[in-house]
Structures are given as structure tokens and as C-alpha cells.
Write a protein that holds these residues in place. Structure first.
Motif, PDB file in Angstrom:
ATOM      1  N   MET A   1      42.193  10.935  22.849  1.00  0.00           N
ATOM      2  CA  MET A   1      40.985  10.659  22.079  1.00  0.00           C
ATOM      3  C   MET A   1      40.161   9.585  22.771  1.00  0.00           C
ATOM      4  N   SER A   2      38.843   9.687  22.751  1.00  0.00           N
ATOM      5  CA  SER A   2      37.957   8.698  23.320  1.00  0.00           C
ATOM      6  C   SER A   2      38.160   7.350  22.649  1.00  0.00           C
ATOM      7  N   ASP A   3      37.915   6.254  23.428  1.00  0.00           N
ATOM      8  CA  ASP A   3      38.039   4.902  22.881  1.00  0.00           C
ATOM      9  C   ASP A   3      36.692   4.398  22.393  1.00  0.00           C
ATOM     10  N   SER A   4      35.802   5.291  22.015  1.00  0.00           N
ATOM     11  CA  SER A   4      34.488   4.913  21.527  1.00  0.00           C
ATOM     12  C   SER A   4      34.605   4.279  20.151  1.00  0.00           C
ATOM     13  N   PRO A   5      33.555   3.519  19.710  1.00  0.00           N
ATOM     14  CA  PRO A   5      33.564   2.964  18.348  1.00  0.00           C
ATOM     15  C   PRO A   5      33.782   4.038  17.288  1.00  0.00           C
ATOM     16  N   ALA A   6      33.148   5.208  17.460  1.00  0.00           N
ATOM     17  CA  ALA A   6      33.314   6.284  16.477  1.00  0.00           C
ATOM     18  C   ALA A   6      34.763   6.753  16.420  1.00  0.00           C
ATOM     19  N   ALA A   7      35.412   6.871  17.592  1.00  0.00           N
ATOM     20  CA  ALA A   7      36.805   7.323  17.617  1.00  0.00           C
ATOM     21  C   ALA A   7      37.725   6.306  16.955  1.00  0.00           C
ATOM     22  N   ARG A   8      37.438   5.008  17.163  1.00  0.00           N
ATOM     23  CA  ARG A   8      38.278   3.987  16.539  1.00  0.00           C
ATOM     24  C   ARG A   8      38.094   3.953  15.025  1.00  0.00           C
ATOM     25  N   LEU A   9      36.888   4.198  14.577  1.00  0.00           N
ATOM     26  CA  LEU A   9      36.671   4.305  13.133  1.00  0.00           C
ATOM     27  C   LEU A   9      37.408   5.512  12.568  1.00  0.00           C
ATOM     28  N   GLN A  10      37.371   6.600  13.310  1.00  0.00           N
ATOM     29  CA  GLN A  10      38.066   7.808  12.872  1.00  0.00           C
ATOM     30  C   GLN A  10      39.546   7.519  12.627  1.00  0.00           C
ATOM     31  N   LEU A  11      40.158   6.757  13.535  1.00  0.00           N
ATOM     32  CA  LEU A  11      41.564   6.398  13.384  1.00  0.00           C
ATOM     33  C   LEU A  11      41.797   5.543  12.145  1.00  0.00           C
ATOM     34  N   LEU A  12      40.834   4.679  11.830  1.00  0.00           N
ATOM     35  CA  LEU A  12      40.950   3.826  10.657  1.00  0.00           C
ATOM     36  C   LEU A  12      41.035   4.648   9.379  1.00  0.00           C
ATOM     37  N   PHE A  13      40.307   5.766   9.330  1.00  0.00           N
ATOM     38  CA  PHE A  13      40.234   6.564   8.110  1.00  0.00           C
ATOM     39  C   PHE A  13      41.368   7.583   7.999  1.00  0.00           C
ATOM     40  N   GLU A  14      41.957   7.956   9.134  1.00  0.00           N
ATOM     41  CA  GLU A  14      42.995   8.986   9.109  1.00  0.00           C
ATOM     42  C   GLU A  14      44.205   8.518   8.297  1.00  0.00           C
ATOM     43  N   GLY A  15      44.794   9.439   7.577  1.00  0.00           N
ATOM     44  CA  GLY A  15      45.978   9.127   6.786  1.00  0.00           C
ATOM     45  C   GLY A  15      45.685   8.652   5.381  1.00  0.00           C
ATOM     46  N   HIS A  16      44.401   8.491   5.043  1.00  0.00           N
ATOM     47  CA  HIS A  16      44.022   8.062   3.696  1.00  0.00           C
ATOM     48  C   HIS A  16      43.491   9.264   2.917  1.00  0.00           C
ATOM     49  N   ARG A  17      43.905   9.376   1.677  1.00  0.00           N
ATOM     50  CA  ARG A  17      43.398  10.430   0.801  1.00  0.00           C
ATOM     51  C   ARG A  17      42.089   9.931   0.195  1.00  0.00           C
ATOM     52  N   LEU A  18      40.987  10.475   0.658  1.00  0.00           N
ATOM     53  CA  LEU A  18      39.673  10.012   0.242  1.00  0.00           C
ATOM     54  C   LEU A  18      39.025  11.014  -0.709  1.00  0.00           C
ATOM     55  N   THR A  19      38.281  10.482  -1.672  1.00  0.00           N
ATOM     56  CA  THR A  19      37.514  11.331  -2.578  1.00  0.00           C
ATOM     57  C   THR A  19      36.313  11.896  -1.824  1.00  0.00           C
ATOM     58  N   PRO A  20      35.638  12.922  -2.375  1.00  0.00           N
ATOM     59  CA  PRO A  20      34.437  13.437  -1.697  1.00  0.00           C
ATOM     60  C   PRO A  20      33.399  12.361  -1.421  1.00  0.00           C
ATOM     61  N   THR A  21      33.198  11.433  -2.380  1.00  0.00           N
ATOM     62  CA  THR A  21      32.240  10.342  -2.164  1.00  0.00           C
ATOM     63  C   THR A  21      32.698   9.440  -1.038  1.00  0.00           C
ATOM     64  N   GLN A  22      33.992   9.152  -0.991  1.00  0.00           N
ATOM     65  CA  GLN A  22      34.514   8.300   0.065  1.00  0.00           C
ATOM     66  C   GLN A  22      34.457   8.981   1.421  1.00  0.00           C
ATOM     67  N   ARG A  23      34.664  10.309   1.441  1.00  0.00           N
ATOM     68  CA  ARG A  23      34.512  11.037   2.703  1.00  0.00           C
ATOM     69  C   ARG A  23      33.074  10.966   3.193  1.00  0.00           C
ATOM     70  N   ARG A  24      32.145  10.971   2.252  1.00  0.00           N
ATOM     71  CA  ARG A  24      30.728  10.863   2.634  1.00  0.00           C
ATOM     72  C   ARG A  24      30.447   9.511   3.273  1.00  0.00           C
ATOM     73  N   ILE A  25      31.022   8.461   2.718  1.00  0.00           N
ATOM     74  CA  ILE A  25      30.852   7.123   3.296  1.00  0.00           C
ATOM     75  C   ILE A  25      31.484   7.071   4.686  1.00  0.00           C
TER      76      ILE A  25
END
Length: 282
Positions: free
Chosen positions: A1-25
Motif C-alpha cells: 500500500m502507498s505511504d500517502s496521507p490518504a493511505a495512512r488514513l485508510q489504515l486508521l479506519f480499517e477494522g472499525h464498524r462504522l455507520t453510514p454517516t461515519q463512513r461518509r465522514i
């Protein structure tokens, strides 16, 4: 995976069960990865189209005490030198220019993601090996699917466009599977039709490997995709713009051609036939 800011944010969110509103955020934050460490909860809420308390609840869902703690963490995740890209918020841009700038930003994120080409290369091999190759895209995504299928048919021996829904859609997926299809390519863009989600679930149950181009890794189709490659859409105008998904589709075509030994020969044959028929005005 790329070490870009977007990729690092993606890793932060992975593994969390998010609601549709939270997925939008989360989707909004990935799209604006370089900017979010400098946004207030009110600004982020406005960009994501949600309420400010929703942003606070989102931060808590990620394990932080509140949004200030999340923002402090984000300033560690995103390199400080990216702060200068906040020119996107420059008030000198009118709404049309802002929409274009947003698409430029989406293309930058796509370029960063493609620094790690393995997912696209894997997708290319899957698509090249599928005979036939069904390509699905409904409603807003139909033009993306149609464009891909048009060019893919010049190098792939059997491309089947699925751009109409209804009760016949599962039948057409079944027909492709019986004919030997091993993979299905889907373009999925907002607003995501339930029919697309159901079609992907059906395709996987039929034994197809699903490759999806979607606006976000948090899109509803993610749960029914074996390989999802995100490309954000622009939301600054009355109707979404999809430059990044279109370009990603062309990148997948290139990767697919790499898996088709006779792709170049097919293109050259088409050029000869087009010249003989006087097909083009040039």
C-alpha cells in the motif's frame, strides 16, 4: 500500500464498524487527507454534509476522547509539509474553479495510490483471464462501464456490458458464468443503487471474482468485492464528477492489456480495418 496521507488514513479506519454517516465522514477525510489535520469539527462536518455531533461521535468510535484528540493524531499521521495544499480553500476561486480543483485533488490521490501498482496489476490479470468478461455499471456508473467495455472489446475476445438492471440482470450474470467467466468488473458510484449491491452479492455466490472501481473503500459494494480499488468523485457541483474513476478504468485497461498476449496485434488489426473502411475522418 502507498505511504500517502490518504493511505495512512485508510489504515486508521480499517477494522472499525462504522455507520453510514461515519463512513461518509471517513470517505471525506480520505479524499481531503492533506487538509483534515487543520480542519475544525464544524468545517469537517460541513465538508462531509453531516452534523458537528456526528463528527464527535465518529472520533469516539475510532477510540479517541473526542475530535481534538483525533485531530492531534492526524497531525502526526499527515506530514506537516502538506499544509501548503490548503490553497484548495482559497476564496479567490469561484465554485466552478473549486470543482475543477477538487478533481485535480482526486487525481493526485489516485496517482499516490498507484505508487503501489500491485492491486491494479492483480485486477488486470483477473480481467484478462475471464472469458467472457462481464462489466457492470448502473445509473451514474453506466457511462464508466460502457466506456471501459467499448475499449476493452478491441483487445479482449468477449466483453459483456451489463448496464441495465431489472430481473434479467441475474440471468445475464448466470449466462456469463456458464460461458466460462471467472471475474466481473463493476463500476460503482454514488448514489449506490441497491441493485448493484445485490448483483455483486449474486455474482460472488455464483463463483465470480468481483473487481470493483468505487468512489470509496467504504462504499456499500465493498462487502461484496474481492478487490476494490477506490477513486474519489467530485461533489462540488449539482451532479458528481467522475474524472478519477474514468482514469482508473483506463489504467485497468492498460493492466488488462499486459495480461493479453495478442492485445497489440488486435489493435493493429483494428487500425488496418478502420483505414480500409475509411472509418475515421482524420
Amino acid at each position: 500500500m502507498s505511504d500517502s496521507p490518504a493511505a495512512r488514513l485508510q489504515l486508521l479506519f480499517e477494522g472499525h464498524r462504522l455507520t453510514p454517516t461515519q463512513r461518509r465522514i471517513a470517505h471525506c477525510m480520505v479524499r481531503r487527507a492533506a487538509d483534515v489535520p487543520f480542519l475544525s469539527s464544524v468545517e469537517l462536518a460541513e465538508l462531509a454534509g453531516v452534523s458537528q455531533p456526528s463528527v464527535t461521535r465518529f472520533a469516539v468510535a475510532l477510540g479517541f476522547d473526542g475530535y481534538p484528540a483525533l485531530r492531534r493524531h492526524l497531525r502526526e499521521v499527515v506530514p506537516p509539509e502538506t499544509e501548503n495544499v490548503r490553497g484548495f480553500f482559497d476564496d479567490t476561486y469561484n465554485e466552478y474553479q473549486q470543482a475543477v480543483q477538487a478533481e485535480i485533488d482526486n487525481l493526485r490521490h489516485l496517482a499516490e495510490m498507484l505508487a503501489e501498482p500491485a492491486p491494479v496489476e492483480r485486477a488486470g490479470r483477473l480481467l484478462a483471464a475471464s472469458r467472457p468478461l462481464p462489466v457492470l455499471g448502473l445509473r451514474a456508473a453506466s457511462s464508466q462501464a460502457r466506456g471501459f467495455a467499448y475499449f476493452a472489446a478491441k483487445v479482449h475476445p468477449d466483453v459483456r456490458l451489463l448496464d441495465e438492471g431489472g430481473s434479467m440482470l441475474p440471468d445475464r450474470i448466470d449466462a456469463a458464468r456458464r460461458a466460462g467467466a471467472s471475474a466481473l468488473l463493476c463500476f460503482a458510484l454514488p448514489r449506490h443503487p441497491k441493485e448493484v449491491v445485490e448483483a455483486l452479492a449474486y455474482a460472488r455466490s455464483a463463483g465470480l471474482t468481483v473487481v470493483t472501481v468505487a468512489d470509496s473503500a467504504f462504499a456499500p459494494v465493498a462487502a461484496h468485492s474481492d478487490l476494490l480499488i477506490p477513486a474519489a468523485v467530485g461533489t462540488g457541483l449539482a451532479f458528481d464528477t467522475a474524472c478519477a474513476p474514468m482514469l482508473l478504468g483506463r489504467v485497468l485497461l492498460e493492466a488488462m492489456c499486459d495480461g493479453l498476449p495478442d492485445a497489440q496485434a488486435r489493435l493493429e488489426e483494428f487500425d488496418v480495418q478502420a483505414a480500409e473502411r475509411g472509418l475515421f475522418a482524420e
